[in-house]
Design a protein around this motif. Structure first.
Motif, PDB file in Angstrom:
ATOM      1  N   THR A  16      -0.353  24.739  30.879  1.00 28.10           N
ATOM      2  CA  THR A  16      -1.753  24.815  30.455  1.00 28.10           C
ATOM      3  C   THR A  16      -2.678  24.134  31.453  1.00 28.10           C
ATOM      4  N   THR A  17      -2.137  23.314  32.325  1.00 23.88           N
ATOM      5  CA  THR A  17      -2.942  22.600  33.336  1.00 23.88           C
ATOM      6  C   THR A  17      -2.105  22.443  34.610  1.00 23.88           C
ATOM      7  N   GLY A  18      -2.722  21.911  35.649  1.00 30.96           N
ATOM      8  CA  GLY A  18      -2.014  21.418  36.828  1.00 30.96           C
ATOM      9  C   GLY A  18      -1.120  22.413  37.545  1.00 30.96           C
ATOM     10  N   ILE A  19       0.016  21.917  37.994  1.00 40.03           N
ATOM     11  CA  ILE A  19       0.946  22.695  38.810  1.00 40.03           C
ATOM     12  C   ILE A  19       1.451  23.924  38.044  1.00 40.03           C
ATOM     13  N   GLY A  20       1.743  23.744  36.752  1.00 37.67           N
ATOM     14  CA  GLY A  20       2.261  24.864  35.949  1.00 37.67           C
ATOM     15  C   GLY A  20       1.249  25.979  35.814  1.00 37.67           C
ATOM     16  N   ALA A  64       4.609  24.483  21.964  1.00 40.22           N
ATOM     17  CA  ALA A  64       5.875  23.823  21.610  1.00 40.22           C
ATOM     18  C   ALA A  64       5.893  22.448  22.260  1.00 40.22           C
ATOM     19  N   ASP A  65       6.306  21.443  21.508  1.00 38.89           N
ATOM     20  CA  ASP A  65       6.493  20.099  22.053  1.00 38.89           C
ATOM     21  C   ASP A  65       7.946  19.993  22.510  1.00 38.89           C
ATOM     22  N   LEU A  66       8.151  20.064  23.818  1.00 38.84           N
ATOM     23  CA  LEU A  66       9.516  20.207  24.340  1.00 38.84           C
ATOM     24  C   LEU A  66      10.305  18.905  24.376  1.00 38.84           C
ATOM     25  N   ASN A  91      10.932  25.305  34.471  1.00 40.81           N
ATOM     26  CA  ASN A  91      10.873  24.058  33.691  1.00 40.81           C
ATOM     27  C   ASN A  91       9.916  23.107  34.396  1.00 40.81           C
ATOM     28  N   ASN A  92       8.656  23.160  33.980  1.00 39.92           N
ATOM     29  CA  ASN A  92       7.652  22.343  34.666  1.00 39.92           C
ATOM     30  C   ASN A  92       7.091  21.215  33.793  1.00 39.92           C
ATOM     31  N   ALA A  93       7.179  21.370  32.469  1.00 40.46           N
ATOM     32  CA  ALA A  93       6.629  20.323  31.591  1.00 40.46           C
ATOM     33  C   ALA A  93       7.266  18.980  31.951  1.00 40.46           C
ATOM     34  N   ILE A 163      12.327   4.938  35.333  1.00 38.65           N
ATOM     35  CA  ILE A 163      12.982   5.906  34.438  1.00 38.65           C
ATOM     36  C   ILE A 163      12.483   7.315  34.758  1.00 38.65           C
ATOM     37  N   TYR A 164      11.167   7.421  35.029  1.00 38.34           N
ATOM     38  CA  TYR A 164      10.621   8.730  35.423  1.00 38.34           C
ATOM     39  C   TYR A 164      11.337   9.243  36.676  1.00 38.34           C
ATOM     40  N   ALA A 165      11.420   8.404  37.702  1.00 38.13           N
ATOM     41  CA  ALA A 165      12.063   8.822  38.954  1.00 38.13           C
ATOM     42  C   ALA A 165      13.517   9.210  38.699  1.00 38.13           C
ATOM     43  N   SER A 167      14.796  10.242  35.901  1.00 38.78           N
ATOM     44  CA  SER A 167      14.880  11.476  35.106  1.00 38.78           C
ATOM     45  C   SER A 167      14.734  12.692  36.008  1.00 38.78           C
ATOM     46  N   LYS A 168      13.913  12.577  37.050  1.00 41.01           N
ATOM     47  CA  LYS A 168      13.757  13.687  37.991  1.00 41.01           C
ATOM     48  C   LYS A 168      15.006  13.810  38.884  1.00 41.01           C
ATOM     49  N   ALA A 169      15.613  12.680  39.246  1.00 43.18           N
ATOM     50  CA  ALA A 169      16.864  12.727  40.010  1.00 43.18           C
ATOM     51  C   ALA A 169      17.963  13.372  39.160  1.00 43.18           C
ATOM     52  N   PRO A 194       7.498  18.322  44.203  1.00 40.25           N
ATOM     53  CA  PRO A 194       6.184  18.005  44.758  1.00 40.25           C
ATOM     54  C   PRO A 194       6.121  16.550  45.240  1.00 40.25           C
ATOM     55  N   GLY A 195       5.237  16.345  46.214  1.00 41.18           N
ATOM     56  CA  GLY A 195       4.924  14.975  46.640  1.00 41.18           C
ATOM     57  C   GLY A 195       3.811  14.449  45.752  1.00 41.18           C
ATOM     58  N   THR A 196       2.671  14.117  46.344  1.00 40.82           N
ATOM     59  CA  THR A 196       1.536  13.608  45.563  1.00 40.82           C
ATOM     60  C   THR A 196       0.500  14.718  45.459  1.00 40.82           C
ATOM     61  N   ILE A 197       0.398  15.302  44.285  1.00 37.29           N
ATOM     62  CA  ILE A 197      -0.453  16.472  44.080  1.00 37.29           C
ATOM     63  C   ILE A 197      -1.615  16.070  43.176  1.00 37.29           C
ATOM     64  N   ASP A 198      -2.809  16.534  43.524  1.00 40.12           N
ATOM     65  CA  ASP A 198      -4.025  16.124  42.815  1.00 40.12           C
ATOM     66  C   ASP A 198      -4.096  16.792  41.440  1.00 40.12           C
ATOM     67  N   THR A 199      -3.590  16.112  40.427  1.00 38.64           N
ATOM     68  CA  THR A 199      -3.620  16.602  39.039  1.00 38.64           C
ATOM     69  C   THR A 199      -3.899  15.418  38.106  1.00 38.64           C
ATOM     70  N   ALA A 200      -3.910  15.712  36.812  1.00 35.34           N
ATOM     71  CA  ALA A 200      -4.100  14.670  35.801  1.00 35.34           C
ATOM     72  C   ALA A 200      -3.025  13.588  35.882  1.00 35.34           C
ATOM     73  N   PHE A 201      -1.927  13.910  36.527  1.00 39.92           N
ATOM     74  CA  PHE A 201      -0.828  12.949  36.701  1.00 39.92           C
ATOM     75  C   PHE A 201      -1.334  11.644  37.324  1.00 39.92           C
ATOM     76  N   HIS A 202      -2.353  11.746  38.189  1.00 36.61           N
ATOM     77  CA  HIS A 202      -2.846  10.563  38.917  1.00 36.61           C
ATOM     78  C   HIS A 202      -4.177  10.048  38.370  1.00 36.61           C
ATOM     79  N   ALA A 203      -4.528  10.500  37.153  1.00 37.71           N
ATOM     80  CA  ALA A 203      -5.848  10.190  36.589  1.00 37.71           C
ATOM     81  C   ALA A 203      -6.081   8.687  36.433  1.00 37.71           C
TER      82      ALA A 203
HETATM   83  P1  NAD Z   1      -0.262  17.816  34.288  1.00 36.28           P
HETATM   84  O1  NAD Z   1      -0.375  16.642  33.392  1.00 36.28           O
HETATM   85  O2  NAD Z   1      -1.490  18.567  34.641  1.00 36.28           O
HETATM   86  O3  NAD Z   1       0.798  18.857  33.715  1.00 36.28           O
HETATM   87  C1  NAD Z   1       1.759  18.535  32.754  1.00 36.28           C
HETATM   88  C2  NAD Z   1       1.990  19.741  31.876  1.00 36.28           C
HETATM   89  O4  NAD Z   1       3.059  19.472  30.989  1.00 36.28           O
HETATM   90  C3  NAD Z   1       0.778  20.082  31.027  1.00 36.28           C
HETATM   91  O5  NAD Z   1       0.615  21.486  30.967  1.00 36.28           O
HETATM   92  C4  NAD Z   1       1.134  19.532  29.648  1.00 36.28           C
HETATM   93  O6  NAD Z   1       0.518  20.275  28.602  1.00 36.28           O
HETATM   94  C5  NAD Z   1       2.632  19.748  29.662  1.00 36.28           C
HETATM   95  N1  NAD Z   1       3.335  18.883  28.736  1.00 36.28           N
HETATM   96  C6  NAD Z   1       3.313  17.531  28.684  1.00 36.28           C
HETATM   97  N2  NAD Z   1       4.082  17.092  27.678  1.00 36.28           N
HETATM   98  C7  NAD Z   1       4.606  18.200  27.076  1.00 36.28           C
HETATM   99  C8  NAD Z   1       5.468  18.410  25.976  1.00 36.28           C
HETATM  100  N3  NAD Z   1       5.952  17.382  25.265  1.00 36.28           N
HETATM  101  N4  NAD Z   1       5.799  19.676  25.645  1.00 36.28           N
HETATM  102  C9  NAD Z   1       5.296  20.727  26.335  1.00 36.28           C
HETATM  103  N5  NAD Z   1       4.479  20.587  27.401  1.00 36.28           N
HETATM  104  C10 NAD Z   1       4.131  19.332  27.749  1.00 36.28           C
HETATM  105  O7  NAD Z   1       0.414  17.238  35.610  1.00 36.28           O
HETATM  106  P2  NAD Z   1       1.167  17.967  36.829  1.00 36.28           P
HETATM  107  O8  NAD Z   1       1.042  17.043  37.952  1.00 36.28           O
HETATM  108  O9  NAD Z   1       0.749  19.366  36.983  1.00 36.28           O
HETATM  109  O10 NAD Z   1       2.695  17.908  36.343  1.00 36.28           O
HETATM  110  C11 NAD Z   1       3.535  19.033  36.287  1.00 36.28           C
HETATM  111  C12 NAD Z   1       4.939  18.636  36.680  1.00 36.28           C
HETATM  112  O11 NAD Z   1       4.933  18.204  38.041  1.00 36.28           O
HETATM  113  C13 NAD Z   1       5.519  17.481  35.871  1.00 36.28           C
HETATM  114  O12 NAD Z   1       6.887  17.766  35.598  1.00 36.28           O
HETATM  115  C14 NAD Z   1       5.398  16.297  36.816  1.00 36.28           C
HETATM  116  O13 NAD Z   1       6.353  15.306  36.543  1.00 36.28           O
HETATM  117  C15 NAD Z   1       5.655  16.994  38.138  1.00 36.28           C
HETATM  118  N6  NAD Z   1       5.218  16.279  39.343  1.00 36.28           N
HETATM  119  C16 NAD Z   1       3.899  16.028  39.554  1.00 36.28           C
HETATM  120  C17 NAD Z   1       3.530  15.378  40.715  1.00 36.28           C
HETATM  121  C18 NAD Z   1       2.086  15.089  41.050  1.00 36.28           C
HETATM  122  O14 NAD Z   1       1.817  14.345  42.011  1.00 36.28           O
HETATM  123  N7  NAD Z   1       1.120  15.659  40.333  1.00 36.28           N
HETATM  124  C19 NAD Z   1       4.497  14.967  41.649  1.00 36.28           C
HETATM  125  C20 NAD Z   1       5.819  15.244  41.393  1.00 36.28           C
HETATM  126  C21 NAD Z   1       6.185  15.908  40.234  1.00 36.28           C
END
Ligand code: NAD
Length: 258
Positions: A16-20, A64-66, A91-93, A163-165, A167-169, A194-203
Motif C-alpha cells: 500500500t506504500t513504499g517499495i511494495g 490482512a495482518d500478516l 513477500n515485502n511486508a 532482531i530486525y537485522a 529476521s532479514k538474515a 535494499p540499502g537505505t531507501i527513502d520511505t516511511a521506514f526512516h520517518a
Molecule cells: P513502508 O513502511 O512504506 O512499507 C511497509 C509495508 O508493509 C506497508 O505497505 C505496510 O502497510 C505493510 N505492512 C506493515 N505491517 C504489516 C502487516 N502486519 N501486515 C501486512 N502488511 C503490513 O516501508 P518500506 O521501506 O517500503 O518497507 C518495505 C520493505 O522493505 C520492508 O520489508 C522493509 O523491512 C524493507 N526494507 C526497507 C528499507 C528502507 O530503507 N526503506 C531497507 C531495507 C529493507
C-alpha cells in the motif's frame, strides 16, 4: 519492452506504500494482474487502487495482518479466489517494529519483530506453494517467490535493530533452503536487499541523521522506491531470470558490496 509478464498473477504483500507500491506499479505497467495487501483499507488505499488501475491492469486489494498465520492463509485464499492462482509472490511486508537494546528485549518485542518479518514470509509462502507449483506445471515456465531482505541482514543493523537485522538474515537463509526443496517444482526464490531507501521506514530520523547516513553511501543519497522496483520485475520474469534462483540482489547505491 517485453510481454512475458502480461496476465501473470502477482501477489505483493505490504504494497500500500513504499517499495511494495512501487513494485506493484511496475508489474501493473507490464500488464500483470496485481494483488495489493496492507493491514486495512481506507480512503488512501482507494486512491492508490484508482491510480494503479489507470495503467489498465487488473488490481485488487486484500487486507490482512500478516503477523498472524491465519491471515497469511486468508490472504492467499482470497487472492486465489479472485485471480485463480499465483505466478509470482512478493513477500515485502515488513518493518523495524521498534528499537530495543539487547538488555531490554522481552518476549513481546521479539515476537513483534519476528512475526512481522519472518513468520509473515514463512506462512504466506507456505500457503502459496501449492498454487505456485500448479502454475509452473500449467505454464511450463518457472514461478517465482521474491522476498524483501535488507542491507541490515548483511551488516547486523543499527544499535537497537538487531532482531530486525537478524529476521532479514533469517529470510536470506531460509530462501537457500527452499531452493533445495522446491526447484524440482519449478519455483524460484530470490531476494531483493535494499540499502537505505527513502520511505516511511526512516520517518523517525531527523535531517542531520539522514545526512550522516547518506554520507556512508557511495552515491551520497538515499535510494528511491522506483529504483528498487525493477529488481522485483527482473526476478519475477521467467524470460529474464529463469535460470536464477537462490540469489540476493543488493540495491544500495554502493553502500555495501557484500
Ligand atoms: P513502508 O513502511 O512504506 O512499507 C511497509 C509495508 O508493509 C506497508 O505497505 C505496510 O502497510 C505493510 N505492512 C506493515 N505491517 C504489516 C502487516 N502486519 N501486515 C501486512 N502488511 C503490513 O516501508 P518500506 O521501506 O517500503 O518497507 C518495505 C520493505 O522493505 C520492508 O520489508 C522493509 O523491512 C524493507 N526494507 C526497507 C528499507 C528502507 O530503507 N526503506 C531497507 C531495507 C529493507
Amino acid at each position: 519492452m517485453f510481454d512475458s509478464l502480461k496476465g501473470k498473477r502477482v501477489l505483493i504483500t505490504g504494497s500500500t506504500t513504499g517499495i511494495g507500491l512501487a513494485a506493484a506499479r511496475v508489474f501493473a505497467e507490464q500488464g500483470a494482474r496485481v494483488g495489493i495487501n496492507g493491514r486495512s483499507g481506507g480512503p488512501l488505499i482507494d486512491d492508490t487502487l484508482v491510480a494503479l488501475a489507470a495503467t489498465g491492469a487488473e488490481i485488487a486489494f486484500f487486507p490482512a495482518d500478516l503477523t498472524k498465520s491465519s491471515e497469511c492463509k486468508k490472504l492467499v485464499d482470497d487472492f486465489v479466489a479472485t485471480f485463480g492462482g499465483i505466478d509470482i509472490l512478493i513477500n515485502n511486508a515488513g518493518g523495524l517494529g521498534g528499537r530495543s537494546n539487547l538488555e531490554d528485549i522481552d518476549d513481546e518485542f521479539y515476537d513483534r519483530v519476528m512475526d512481522l518479518n519472518a513468520r509473515s514470509v514463512l506462512m504466506t509462502t507456505k500457503y502459496a506453494i501449492p498454487h505456485l507449483r500448479a502454475a509452473a506445471r500449467e505454464s511450463g515456465e518457472t514461478t517465482s517467490v521474491i522476498s524483501t531482505g535488507s542491507i541490515a541482514a548483511r551488516e547486523g543493523g543499527g544499535v537497537g535493530a538487531g532482531i530486525y537485522a537478524a529476521s532479514k538474515a533469517w529470510l536470506h537463509d531460509i530462501h537457500r533452503n527452499w531452493v533445495k526443496e522446491f526447484t524440482a517444482d519449478g519455483i524460484r526464490f530470490n531476494i531483493v536487499a535494499p540499502g537505505t531507501i527513502d520511505t516511511a521506514f526512516h520517518a523517525a530520523k531527523d535531517d542531520a541523521l539522514k545526512a550522516k547516513i547518506a554520507d556512508t553511501i557511495a552515491m551520497k543519497r538515499f535510494g528511491r522506491i522506483e529504483e528498487v522496483a525493477p529488481a522485483f520485475l527482473f526476478f519475477g520474469c521467467h524470460a529474464l531470470s529463469g535460470y536464477i534462483t537462490g540469489q540476493i540482489l543488493d540495491v544500495n547505491g554502493g553502500q555495501m558490496s557484500p
